[in-house]
Write a protein that holds these residues in place. Structure first.
Motif, short mmCIF file in Angstrom:
data_model
loop_
_atom_site.label_atom_id
_atom_site.label_comp_id
_atom_site.label_asym_id
_atom_site.label_seq_id
_atom_site.Cartn_x
_atom_site.Cartn_y
_atom_site.Cartn_z
N TRP A 1 16.90 47.35 -6.47
CA TRP A 1 16.84 46.15 -5.66
C TRP A 1 18.27 45.74 -5.28
O TRP A 1 19.17 45.75 -6.12
N GLN A 2 18.46 45.36 -4.01
CA GLN A 2 19.79 44.97 -3.58
C GLN A 2 19.74 43.99 -2.42
O GLN A 2 18.71 43.83 -1.74
N LEU A 3 20.86 43.30 -2.24
CA LEU A 3 21.06 42.34 -1.15
C LEU A 3 22.22 42.82 -0.28
O LEU A 3 23.22 43.34 -0.80
N THR A 4 22.11 42.61 1.00
CA THR A 4 23.26 42.78 1.88
C THR A 4 23.81 41.43 2.32
O THR A 4 24.90 41.34 2.86
N ARG A 5 23.01 40.37 2.10
CA ARG A 5 23.44 38.99 2.31
C ARG A 5 22.58 38.11 1.41
O ARG A 5 21.51 38.53 0.98
N PHE A 6 23.07 36.90 1.13
CA PHE A 6 22.38 36.05 0.17
C PHE A 6 21.04 35.55 0.71
O PHE A 6 20.82 35.45 1.91
N GLY A 7 20.16 35.24 -0.24
CA GLY A 7 18.83 34.73 0.09
C GLY A 7 17.76 35.68 -0.39
O GLY A 7 17.87 36.90 -0.14
N PRO A 8 16.73 35.18 -1.09
CA PRO A 8 15.69 36.07 -1.62
C PRO A 8 14.97 36.85 -0.53
O PRO A 8 14.46 37.95 -0.80
N HIS A 9 14.92 36.31 0.69
CA HIS A 9 14.25 37.03 1.78
C HIS A 9 15.04 38.27 2.21
O HIS A 9 14.52 39.10 2.95
#
Length: 336
Positions: free
Chosen positions: A8-16
């Motif tokens: 699991w990863q993010l490229t920008r903040f926010g759970p969406h």
């Protein structure tokens, strides 16, 4: 060995903005372990990291979560502490082994690597043997929530039988505090807004429960339950102005451990409980590896069973985060 991992990863903040990606399984370098992850426990801090990064300089893509239990499946050159097949849990702080917190240490799932993946690489110093008596899901709850309560009450608080401990709420740290205090022969007062959760807390060994919604003044109620003396320890998980109320509930010379920020990252109190009560006010930022090793031994010796509110498949991270937001009784765990 599998040649792909799920992370699991993010490229920008926010759970969406969370996405489950595939990557090649890495090879551990010198002094490193490759661990097949079996369970990851979520903390409120993980929710904040996903939402805004908590002001940290995070490199993207970012993988959240610090608390993992898994099995070593490969070791790099020079590894001496572990071998293939060992069950391990992660340490929250990478580089904090014992003693004073070193300035060059960093937190996993923050500026350090995150654990929400099917495989992770850890320095061999960042792992502790998992308890023999717990499942992977249960063991994954120890590195942050379990160690925070242990560090506040036992490592720094010198908890002993006959004392009284006040805990706020029924989240992970609060319930570990309840169970650890009960195992040491201390009485526990739980403050919660739910009669149902207070009833559940009593089954874990809580001596008293105070519903903060129904009690006109939970501080007076806590002091009354201690014969007017006050409590010896308060796990201050709420933050904000609640610290001032916890100080009022302390016995003279009592100890308040500042842990949570549910009501914001600024705390406040009248100076009078400080002057008259002579409390120790200590900040707790989880703890070091040696204390986690001692907690593991205590868990195996006492049969302590961490409270898990729900287990989700690793693919259901959004649902697990939503459950965490609702305020579960115990820990929310993802299983791989």
């Amino acid at each position: 060995m599998q040649n792909t991992l799920k992370r699991w990863q993010l490229t920008r903040f926010g759970p969406h903005n969370l996405s489950l990606e595939e990557h090649p399984v890495p090879t551990p370098g010198p002094g490193e372990l490759l661990v097949r992850v079996e369970a990851v426990s979520l903390n409120y801090r993980d929710k904040l990291m996903i939402e805004n990064g908590m002001g940290l300089p995070l490199a993207m893509p970012f993988t959240p979560a610090s608390d993992m239990c898994g099995t070593v499946i490969a070791t790099g050159a020079g590894v001496s502490r572990w071998r293939e097949g060992d069950r391990v849990i992660s340490t929250f702080w990478a580089g904090w082994t014992d003693g004073a917190w070193p300035a060059d240490s960093f937190a996993l799932g923050g500026t350090g690597p995150g654990m929400l993946a099917s495989h992770v690489v850890l320095n061999e110093q960042w792992a502790v043997a998992a308890p023999r008596s717990l499942s992977a899901a249960q063991a994954s709850t120890l590195p942050c929530a379990g160690l925070t309560a242990w560090f506040a009450l036992v490592e720094t608080g010198a908890l002993r039988a006959g004392q009284t401990v006040l805990v706020h709420g029924t989240g992970g740290v609060a319930l570990f505090g309840l169970q650890i205090a009960h195992a040491h022969g201390a009485q526990v007062i739980v403050v919660s807004g739910s009669d149902d959760k207070l009833a559940q807390a009593r089954t874990l060994g809580a001596s008293h429960g105070i519903n903060r919604q129904g009690a006109a003044d939970w501080v007076s109620a806590a002091r009354e339950l201690t014969g007017g003396r006050g409590v010896d320890h308060a796990l201050e998980i709420v933050g904000g102005a609640n610290l001032g109320r916890s100080l009022q509930a302390l016995a003279q010379g009592g100890r308040a451990s500042v842990i949570g920020i549910l009501e914001g990252d600024e705390v406040s109190s009248s100076v009078y409980p400080v002057i008259l009560g002579r409390p120790t006010i200590q900040g707790i930022s989880v703890g070091h590896r040696r204390a986690l090793e001692e907690l593991v031994r205590a868990v195996d010796a006492t049969g302590l069973q961490p409270v898990i509110a729900a287990e989700y498949d690793y693919t259901a991270l959004p649902a697990a985060l939503a459950h965490l937001t609702r305020g579960p009784f115990g820990k929310v765990v993802l299983k791989f």
